[in-house]
Design a protein around this motif. Structure first.
Motif, short mmCIF file in Angstrom:
data_model
loop_
_atom_site.label_atom_id
_atom_site.label_comp_id
_atom_site.label_asym_id
_atom_site.label_seq_id
_atom_site.Cartn_x
_atom_site.Cartn_y
_atom_site.Cartn_z
N LYS A 98 -11.03 0.19 1.30
CA LYS A 98 -12.06 0.85 2.11
C LYS A 98 -11.80 0.62 3.60
N GLU A 99 -11.40 -0.61 3.95
CA GLU A 99 -11.08 -0.90 5.36
C GLU A 99 -9.91 -0.05 5.83
N ILE A 100 -8.87 0.03 5.00
CA ILE A 100 -7.69 0.82 5.37
C ILE A 100 -8.05 2.30 5.48
N GLN A 101 -8.90 2.78 4.57
CA GLN A 101 -9.33 4.18 4.61
C GLN A 101 -10.06 4.48 5.92
N THR A 102 -10.91 3.57 6.35
CA THR A 102 -11.64 3.75 7.60
C THR A 102 -10.66 3.86 8.77
N VAL A 103 -9.62 3.03 8.76
CA VAL A 103 -8.62 3.08 9.82
C VAL A 103 -7.88 4.42 9.80
N ILE A 104 -7.48 4.84 8.61
CA ILE A 104 -6.73 6.09 8.49
C ILE A 104 -7.54 7.29 8.94
N GLN A 105 -8.84 7.24 8.71
CA GLN A 105 -9.72 8.36 9.08
C GLN A 105 -10.16 8.30 10.53
N SER A 106 -9.74 7.29 11.25
CA SER A 106 -10.14 7.14 12.65
C SER A 106 -9.29 8.05 13.54
N ASN A 107 -9.59 8.00 14.83
CA ASN A 107 -8.85 8.80 15.81
C ASN A 107 -7.76 8.00 16.53
N MET A 108 -7.35 6.88 15.95
CA MET A 108 -6.33 6.05 16.58
C MET A 108 -4.99 6.76 16.56
N ASP A 109 -4.13 6.39 17.52
CA ASP A 109 -2.76 6.90 17.43
C ASP A 109 -2.02 6.13 16.34
N ASP A 110 -0.87 6.63 15.94
CA ASP A 110 -0.15 6.07 14.79
C ASP A 110 0.15 4.58 14.95
N PHE A 111 0.63 4.17 16.12
CA PHE A 111 0.98 2.77 16.34
C PHE A 111 -0.25 1.87 16.16
N ASP A 112 -1.37 2.25 16.79
CA ASP A 112 -2.58 1.44 16.68
C ASP A 112 -3.10 1.40 15.24
N MET A 113 -2.94 2.52 14.54
CA MET A 113 -3.38 2.59 13.15
C MET A 113 -2.59 1.60 12.29
N ILE A 114 -1.28 1.61 12.44
CA ILE A 114 -0.44 0.68 11.68
C ILE A 114 -0.76 -0.76 12.06
N GLU A 115 -0.93 -1.01 13.34
CA GLU A 115 -1.28 -2.36 13.81
C GLU A 115 -2.59 -2.83 13.16
N GLU A 116 -3.57 -1.96 13.09
CA GLU A 116 -4.86 -2.31 12.49
C GLU A 116 -4.71 -2.58 10.99
N ILE A 117 -3.90 -1.79 10.31
CA ILE A 117 -3.68 -2.02 8.88
C ILE A 117 -2.96 -3.34 8.65
N VAL A 118 -1.98 -3.65 9.48
CA VAL A 118 -1.29 -4.94 9.38
C VAL A 118 -2.29 -6.08 9.61
N CYS A 119 -3.20 -5.91 10.55
CA CYS A 119 -4.23 -6.93 10.81
C CYS A 119 -5.14 -7.12 9.59
N ILE A 120 -5.44 -6.03 8.90
CA ILE A 120 -6.25 -6.12 7.67
C ILE A 120 -5.49 -6.94 6.63
N PHE A 121 -4.18 -6.67 6.49
CA PHE A 121 -3.38 -7.46 5.55
C PHE A 121 -3.41 -8.94 5.93
N GLU A 122 -3.15 -9.23 7.20
CA GLU A 122 -3.11 -10.62 7.65
C GLU A 122 -4.45 -11.31 7.45
N LYS A 123 -5.53 -10.61 7.74
CA LYS A 123 -6.87 -11.18 7.56
C LYS A 123 -7.10 -11.58 6.10
N ASN A 124 -6.49 -10.84 5.20
CA ASN A 124 -6.66 -11.10 3.77
C ASN A 124 -5.48 -11.87 3.18
N GLU A 125 -4.67 -12.45 4.07
CA GLU A 125 -3.53 -13.28 3.69
C GLU A 125 -2.54 -12.55 2.79
#
Length: 78
Positions: A41-68
């Motif tokens: 759900k968190e990743i879906q929210t990021v993908i549906q956002s208006n972020m540019d591609d780099f920021d989107m990937i960065e945010e998804i990586v942060c979600i992974f890191e947050k969840n170890e």
């Protein structure tokens, strides 16, 4: 930083991991499924956002890191 506490934390975590099946009756599937659904759900929210591609990937990586979850080194620019 308290070295004794850090060493104790690791020892306690190891003991729990080694004996969790003996101490607790848990439904691992429901816990993991729920956590995975939350992460998706968190990743879906990021993908549906208006972020540019780099920021989107960065945010998804942060979600992974947050969840170890290891995102690999390919994204490590440090």
């Amino acid at each position: 930083m308290n070295i004794k506490i850090e060493l104790l934390r690791k020892t306690v975590a190891d003991l729990i991991c080694q004996n969790i099946d003996n101490w607790l009756e848990i439904d691992a599937n429901s816990i993991v499924d729920t956590k995975a659904t939350e992460i998706l759900k968190e990743i879906q929210t990021v993908i549906q956002s208006n972020m540019d591609d780099f920021d989107m990937i960065e945010e998804i990586v942060c979600i992974f890191e947050k969840n170890e979850i290891d995102a690999g080194l390919c994204h490590d620019f440090g």
